[in-house]
Design a protein around this motif. Structure first.
Motif, PDB file in Angstrom:
ATOM      1  N   SER A 142       0.826  -1.204   0.000  1.00 39.22           N
ATOM      2  CA  SER A 142       0.000   0.000   0.000  1.00 39.22           C
ATOM      3  C   SER A 142       0.859   1.252   0.000  1.00 39.22           C
ATOM      4  CB  SER A 142      -0.924   0.021   1.222  1.00 39.22           C
ATOM      5  OG  SER A 142      -1.844  -1.035   1.185  1.00 39.22           O
ATOM      6  N   LEU A 174     -10.574  -1.397  -4.211  1.00 40.67           N
ATOM      7  CA  LEU A 174     -10.474  -0.826  -2.875  1.00 40.67           C
ATOM      8  C   LEU A 174     -10.533  -1.932  -1.840  1.00 40.67           C
ATOM      9  CD1 LEU A 174     -12.941   2.191  -3.236  1.00 40.67           C
ATOM     10  CD2 LEU A 174     -10.447   2.273  -3.292  1.00 40.67           C
ATOM     11  N   SER A 228     -13.038   0.915   2.757  1.00 42.66           N
ATOM     12  CA  SER A 228     -11.970   1.911   2.684  1.00 42.66           C
ATOM     13  C   SER A 228     -12.524   3.327   2.722  1.00 42.66           C
ATOM     14  CB  SER A 228     -11.178   1.739   1.381  1.00 42.66           C
ATOM     15  OG  SER A 228     -10.534   0.494   1.329  1.00 42.66           O
ATOM     16  N   CYS A 244     -11.740   2.103  -7.085  1.00 43.38           N
ATOM     17  CA  CYS A 244     -11.450   3.529  -7.039  1.00 43.38           C
ATOM     18  C   CYS A 244     -11.905   4.159  -8.354  1.00 43.38           C
ATOM     19  CB  CYS A 244      -9.953   3.767  -6.820  1.00 43.38           C
ATOM     20  SG  CYS A 244      -9.474   5.511  -6.893  1.00 43.38           S
ATOM     21  N   CYS A 257      -8.314   5.266  -1.226  1.00 42.49           N
ATOM     22  CA  CYS A 257      -7.718   4.267  -2.106  1.00 42.49           C
ATOM     23  C   CYS A 257      -6.286   4.039  -1.656  1.00 42.49           C
ATOM     24  CB  CYS A 257      -7.746   4.760  -3.555  1.00 42.49           C
ATOM     25  SG  CYS A 257      -6.871   3.677  -4.713  1.00 42.49           S
ATOM     26  N   SER A 258      -5.907   2.786  -1.450  1.00 44.93           N
ATOM     27  CA  SER A 258      -4.559   2.486  -0.969  1.00 44.93           C
ATOM     28  C   SER A 258      -3.508   2.664  -2.055  1.00 44.93           C
ATOM     29  CB  SER A 258      -4.494   1.051  -0.435  1.00 44.93           C
ATOM     30  OG  SER A 258      -4.821   0.125  -1.466  1.00 44.93           O
ATOM     31  N   CYS A 311      -8.463   5.735 -10.176  1.00 45.67           N
ATOM     32  CA  CYS A 311      -7.389   4.927 -10.752  1.00 45.67           C
ATOM     33  C   CYS A 311      -7.831   3.518 -11.110  1.00 45.67           C
ATOM     34  CB  CYS A 311      -6.189   4.868  -9.800  1.00 45.67           C
ATOM     35  SG  CYS A 311      -6.443   3.868  -8.316  1.00 45.67           S
ATOM     36  N   SER A 360     -16.238   2.774   1.260  1.00 43.71           N
ATOM     37  CA  SER A 360     -16.654   1.908   0.167  1.00 43.71           C
ATOM     38  C   SER A 360     -17.160   0.578   0.711  1.00 43.71           C
ATOM     39  CB  SER A 360     -15.467   1.649  -0.758  1.00 43.71           C
ATOM     40  OG  SER A 360     -14.443   0.960  -0.055  1.00 43.71           O
ATOM     41  N   VAL A 415     -12.581   8.555  -0.457  1.00 42.57           N
ATOM     42  CA  VAL A 415     -13.874   8.027  -0.863  1.00 42.57           C
ATOM     43  C   VAL A 415     -14.954   9.101  -0.713  1.00 42.57           C
ATOM     44  CG1 VAL A 415     -15.660   6.343  -0.262  1.00 42.57           C
ATOM     45  CG2 VAL A 415     -13.280   5.638  -0.394  1.00 42.57           C
ATOM     46  N   CYS A 455      -3.784   5.202  -4.938  1.00 43.21           N
ATOM     47  CA  CYS A 455      -3.581   6.602  -5.336  1.00 43.21           C
ATOM     48  C   CYS A 455      -3.876   7.596  -4.234  1.00 43.21           C
ATOM     49  CB  CYS A 455      -4.430   6.930  -6.565  1.00 43.21           C
ATOM     50  SG  CYS A 455      -6.215   7.040  -6.244  1.00 43.21           S
ATOM     51  N   HIS A 503      -5.615   2.775   3.820  1.00 42.81           N
ATOM     52  CA  HIS A 503      -6.979   2.813   3.292  1.00 42.81           C
ATOM     53  C   HIS A 503      -7.987   3.305   4.321  1.00 42.81           C
ATOM     54  CE1 HIS A 503      -6.475  -1.090   5.241  1.00 42.81           C
ATOM     55  NE2 HIS A 503      -7.780  -1.175   5.356  1.00 42.81           N
ATOM     56  N   ASN A 546      -6.886   8.613  -3.127  1.00 45.23           N
ATOM     57  CA  ASN A 546      -8.096   9.410  -3.318  1.00 45.23           C
ATOM     58  C   ASN A 546      -9.094   9.136  -2.202  1.00 45.23           C
ATOM     59  OD1 ASN A 546      -9.593  11.252  -5.003  1.00 45.23           O
ATOM     60  ND2 ASN A 546     -10.968   9.549  -5.452  1.00 45.23           N
TER      61      ASN A 546
END
Length: 403
Positions: free
Chosen positions: A14, A359, A363, A352, A366-367, A355, A346, A373, A369, A18, A371
């Motif tokens: 990662s 996920l 989460s 995600c 996102c582990s 990307c 999520s 949730v 990128c 997350h 981003n």
């Protein structure tokens, strides 16, 4: 591997935790180089779209950029040609229309479009028109053209513009968004900010129509020596002002929503946000009024300086908005991780939207990128059907997520 920030178990591969969004590889504890709502941008950035449209900002940002660019070009051309009624109407409605389309795109109203738009835009607009008519017409301020008072700045007018107008107008802009943010389905930090922006741009739209009704009803002026002044005024009123109003109001309503699962209400943080918005509005109104007298009555120089002043305030606000939302998203995720999870996270199997990587279950980030949730439209946060293809696709040539 254990996340040093929230103590969650995370896979060795990662990049981000997350649960709390902590950057596990770069050592950037505060994630200054990875904005939570758009990780490929730094927090300290003047990116307008990802700032005022945080939910789904990574999906199709160029759609909104192109729409705003076309409206801006049309406004400048019509103002330069002296088509002032067209220029004012386009300038007044451009950002509100684009923003309402954004709400439709991300389905923020969750199948309640009429109540949401009515509370956040129409109600604010009607109150804005009435209040603006009262202070501009009945009080007889000279606002149809910058620096139009031949006697120079008036202390009475200045006091009204930096005290009465900012305080009352900001209280009006809070009504609809606070009503929406107090409802359980709209109590998220991002919802509160977005509703505040809607109210701000709606207020600016109707205020502009009232203040410049003389231009609208006066017909086409034709090309002339005042083209520079006309262009500056419509840019300031139609593009800079609504973004300032929306950002300032959005920050205050975001403080009303707070970080947790329920709205925080009228806390000291909301009061601070409200006062901050009033101060920003006072600086904007007072600065534009005083600069309008530079160079003489109706001077183009004064009008241009007003635009420059507005852009400076807007730039500072954009940085402030990004900093507050970024910190809020990270702290909210840390808080939810301590409680065992968030209802904004999520589902058991989801992807995600930015990307396309899978996920991890439940989460908040996102582990891969990083981003958030919470910056994803609510309709895309749920459980995905196993084996299904995500609704969004990542374009490797442009680096943008395509719907």
């Amino acid at each position: 591997m254990e996340c040093p920030r929230c103590s969650s178990d995370v896979p060795e591969v990662s990049h981000f935790c997350h649960h709390c969004g902590n950057d596990l590889q770069s050592g950037d504890v505060q994630r200054k180089k990875a904005y939570a709502a758009r990780p490929d941008e730094p927090v300290a950035s003047f990116k307008l779209v990802s700032t005022i449209m945080p939910q789904g900002a990574g999906r199709q940002p160029y759609t909104y950029k192109v729409a705003l660019g076309i409206a801006l070009l049309l406004t400048v051309v019509t103002a330069a040609l002296g088509a002032l009624p067209v220029a004012i109407m386009v300038a007044a409605f451009a950002i509100p229309i684009v923003y309402i389309l954004y709400l439709y795109d991300v389905n923020l109203w969750e199948d309640e479009p009429i109540p949401v738009v009515a509370a956040a835009f129409v109600l604010t607009g009607v109150l804005a028109a009435v209040f603006t008519w009262l202070w501009s017409d009945l009080i007889a301020l000279s606002t149809d053209l910058v620096g139009s008072n031949p006697a120079g700045p008036s202390g009475r007018d200045l006091v009204i513009l930096i005290l009465l107008v900012p305080v009352v107008s900001e209280l009006i802009r809070q009504i609809g968004p606070i009503y929406l943010a107090s409802r359980p389905r709209y109590d998220d930090l991002m919802d509160g900010f977005t509703f505040g922006v809607v109210a701000g741009v709606g207020f600016a739209c109707f205020e502009t129509l009232v203040l410049h009704w003389g231009w609208i009803s006066g017909g086409f002026a034709g090309p002339g020596s005042s083209a520079g002044t006309w262009i500056s005024v419509v840019l300031l009123q139609g593009f800079v002002k609504p973004l300032i109003y929306g950002s300032a109001t959005g920050l205050a309503v975001a403080e009303f929503s707070g970080l947790g699962e329920k709205y925080d209400g009228f806390t000291p943080l909301w009061v601070f946000g409200l006062i901050q918005a009033m101060i920003v509005n006072a600086l904007f109104q007072g600065g534009v009024y005083l600069l309008g007298f530079v160079g003489g009555r109706g001077s183009t120089i004064g009008a241009i300086l007003g635009v420059v002043w507005g852009l400076a305030l807007l730039g500072a606000l954009i940085i402030r908005v990004r900093t507050v939302l970024h910190k809020g998203l990270l702290e909210a995720a840390l808080e939810s991780a301590a409680r065992g999870g968030s209802n904004h996270a999520s589902g058991d199997l989801a992807f995600c939207s930015r990307c396309e990587m899978p996920l991890l279950p439940h989460s908040d980030f996102c582990s891969a990128c990083g981003n958030s949730v919470r910056s994803v439209p609510k309709s895309e946060r749920g459980v995905a059907v196993q084996g299904s293809v995500p609704a969004a696709g990542f374009d490797g040539m442009t680096g943008e997520t395509q719907a």
